[in-house]
Design a protein around this motif. Structure first.
Motif, PDB file in Angstrom:
ATOM      1  N   ASP A   9       0.825  -1.214   0.000  1.00 13.81           N
ATOM      2  CA  ASP A   9       0.000   0.000   0.000  1.00 13.81           C
ATOM      3  C   ASP A   9       0.863   1.270   0.000  1.00 13.81           C
ATOM      4  O   ASP A   9       0.401   2.344  -0.366  1.00 13.81           O
ATOM      5  CB  ASP A   9      -0.978  -0.004   1.176  1.00 13.81           C
ATOM      6  CG  ASP A   9      -0.288  -0.156   2.523  1.00 13.81           C
ATOM      7  OD1 ASP A   9       0.943   0.026   2.602  1.00 13.81           O
ATOM      8  OD2 ASP A   9      -0.990  -0.476   3.508  1.00 13.81           O
ATOM      9  N   GLY A  10       2.118   1.140   0.427  1.00 17.68           N
ATOM     10  CA  GLY A  10       3.004   2.305   0.456  1.00 17.68           C
ATOM     11  C   GLY A  10       2.677   3.314   1.545  1.00 17.68           C
ATOM     12  O   GLY A  10       3.363   4.322   1.674  1.00 17.68           O
ATOM     13  N   SER A  11       1.635   3.031   2.339  1.00 16.73           N
ATOM     14  CA  SER A  11       1.184   4.053   3.291  1.00 16.73           C
ATOM     15  C   SER A  11       1.112   3.565   4.742  1.00 16.73           C
ATOM     16  O   SER A  11       0.992   4.359   5.657  1.00 16.73           O
ATOM     17  CB  SER A  11      -0.201   4.560   2.866  1.00 16.73           C
ATOM     18  OG  SER A  11      -1.100   3.468   2.825  1.00 16.73           O
ATOM     19  N   CYS A  12       1.179   2.274   4.973  1.00 17.40           N
ATOM     20  CA  CYS A  12       1.052   1.774   6.359  1.00 17.40           C
ATOM     21  C   CYS A  12       2.327   2.118   7.136  1.00 17.40           C
ATOM     22  O   CYS A  12       3.327   2.558   6.567  1.00 17.40           O
ATOM     23  CB  CYS A  12       0.775   0.277   6.373  1.00 17.40           C
ATOM     24  SG  CYS A  12       2.217  -0.736   5.990  1.00 17.40           S
TER      25      CYS A  12
ATOM     26  N   CYS B  87       4.460  -5.047   5.150  1.00 23.81           N
ATOM     27  CA  CYS B  87       3.278  -4.229   4.854  1.00 23.81           C
ATOM     28  C   CYS B  87       1.986  -4.872   5.374  1.00 23.81           C
ATOM     29  O   CYS B  87       1.802  -6.081   5.289  1.00 23.81           O
ATOM     30  CB  CYS B  87       3.163  -4.017   3.340  1.00 23.81           C
ATOM     31  SG  CYS B  87       1.701  -3.086   2.867  1.00 23.81           S
ATOM     32  N   ASP B  88       1.087  -4.022   5.907  1.00 26.04           N
ATOM     33  CA  ASP B  88      -0.192  -4.517   6.428  1.00 26.04           C
ATOM     34  C   ASP B  88      -1.147  -4.953   5.316  1.00 26.04           C
ATOM     35  O   ASP B  88      -2.056  -5.744   5.564  1.00 26.04           O
ATOM     36  CB  ASP B  88      -0.873  -3.427   7.275  1.00 26.04           C
ATOM     37  CG  ASP B  88      -0.236  -3.296   8.654  1.00 26.04           C
ATOM     38  OD1 ASP B  88       0.281  -4.321   9.168  1.00 26.04           O
ATOM     39  OD2 ASP B  88      -0.263  -2.188   9.212  1.00 26.04           O
TER      40      ASP B  88
ATOM     41  N   CYS C 264       5.487   0.299   5.742  1.00 23.88           N
ATOM     42  CA  CYS C 264       5.989   0.860   4.481  1.00 23.88           C
ATOM     43  C   CYS C 264       6.700   2.179   4.753  1.00 23.88           C
ATOM     44  O   CYS C 264       7.761   2.446   4.197  1.00 23.88           O
ATOM     45  CB  CYS C 264       4.840   1.082   3.499  1.00 23.88           C
ATOM     46  SG  CYS C 264       4.256  -0.443   2.736  1.00 23.88           S
TER      47      CYS C 264
HETATM   48 ZN   LIG Z   1       2.274  -1.017   3.727  1.00 28.14          ZN
END
Ligand SMILES: [Zn+2]
Ligand SMILES: [Zn+2]
Length: 330
Positions: free
Chosen positions: A93-96, A107-108, A99
């Motif tokens: 996701d690049g956002s958790c 990553c979640d 990450c």
């Molecule tokens: Zn992530």
């Protein structure tokens, strides 16, 4: 396209993969369409097909060591006709919080190739453009495929174990991943101690420069700085732990273990010994390892199967009947 598809996880002896004709994957924004040139067979595929990893989708095309040629969705960085590799980590996701900390392997909300999104046991596959790796010309289709999971995650295992050049390192089990890790260890001037079942695996380990080779129950003759276990067996993890010096590390390179048996803390873990798991991989692991593989001319030993033989390829991996790595060429 032709593809090997899983609809209901079962023991691989029952041939759970159906070989079918189906529509090509539909182009998607941010993805490249690949014509699969080869796809490595990983033990994780076996866990997907046999159901140790619970199904994420009603049906799935396994395979996450894809060498593909870009035939659609090309970008400036990845032009039409270029050769790329796809691995187990299909996207994040690049956002958790993981990450953001640079731990994209944890990553979640990850996607996994050949598990949560369709993989490479097929003539075509779709992959996220930012999760494919351009392949150096030095790595040909057949020999690049096993590098893409067995190689990258084996390399990550060495990092997780904290291997330093010249150390004594144990490899417990000697399948696709270990036979690539030993090449990296030899390049780092490490002494490598291999415990593995099977005469042919032992012979292969000797030919690849192991200092010592024993059966899966034999203890290396020296205390190890690091050990990496590859078998999905908790007994092997305990054997590795029992071979460590104080302050040593065991890295478990397995997505699934049968169990961890009860063990003696005072004798085995005390003394600041560490037991760590190795989860997935990062894109940096992939890039670093592929560059190193090209540099040291790493050539896996491969056995080729056709797409029609996908069930046989998995069975061979299960039975440890392949020296080195199995690769499907559709
Ligand atoms: Zn992530
Ligand atoms: Zn894998």
């Amino acid at each position: 396209m032709k593809a090997a598809i899983l609809t209901s996880p079962q023991p691989v002896t029952r041939r759970p993969l159906g070989i079918v004709e189906m529509a090509d994957p539909k182009p998607q924004p941010g993805h490249v369409l690949l014509r699969v040139r080869s796809c490595g067979v990983c033990r994780t595929d076996l866990h997907v097909v046999e159901g140790e990893l619970p199904p994420k989708q009603p049906q799935m095309i396994p395979g996450h060591q894809i060498v593909g040629e870009v035939v659609g969705g090309a970008t400036k960085e990845i032009p039409l006709g270029s050769r790329v590799g796809v691995s187990w980590l299909g996207g994040t996701d690049g956002s958790c919080s993981y990450c953001r900390r640079g731990l994209e392997n944890l990553c979640d909300s990850p996607t996994f190739t050949g598990y949560s999104v369709p993989g490479g046991y097929a003539e075509c596959a779709l992959a996220r453009a930012d999760f494919v790796f351009p392949l150096p010309d030095a790595l040909d289709d057949l020999h690049a495929a096993p590098l893409l999971c067995a190689g990258i995650i084996g390399f990550r295992s060495l990092r997780v174990a904290g291997v330093e050049p010249g150390e004594r390192v144990g490899l417990f089990g000697f399948g696709a991943s270990a036979h690539l890790a030993i090449a990296v260890l030899r390049a780092w001037q490490c002494e490598v101690y291999v415990s593995t079942r099977g005469e042919s695996h032992q012979k292969l380990a000797r030919s690849l420069g192991a200092t010592w080779v024993g059966s899966e129950t034999e203890r290396p003759p020296v205390e190890l700085d690091r050990a990496i276990t590859f078998a999905p067996s908790g007994d092997v993890v305990i054997a590795a732990l029992a071979s460590l010096r104080k302050g040593g590390v065991v890295a478990i390179n397995a997505i699934h273990l049968d169990r961890i048996p009860q063990f003696d803390y005072d004798g085995l873990l005390w003394g600041e010994r560490q037991l760590r798991s190795v989860a997935n991989m990062t894109r940096a692991d992939a890039r670093d390892f592929l560059a190193l593989a090209a540099q040291i001319d790493l050539k896996p030993k491969v056995t080729v199967f056709s797409l029609d033989q996908a069930n046989e390829a998995l069975l061979a991996v299960k039975n440890d009947a392949v020296d080195g790595a199995a690769v499907i060429v559709p």
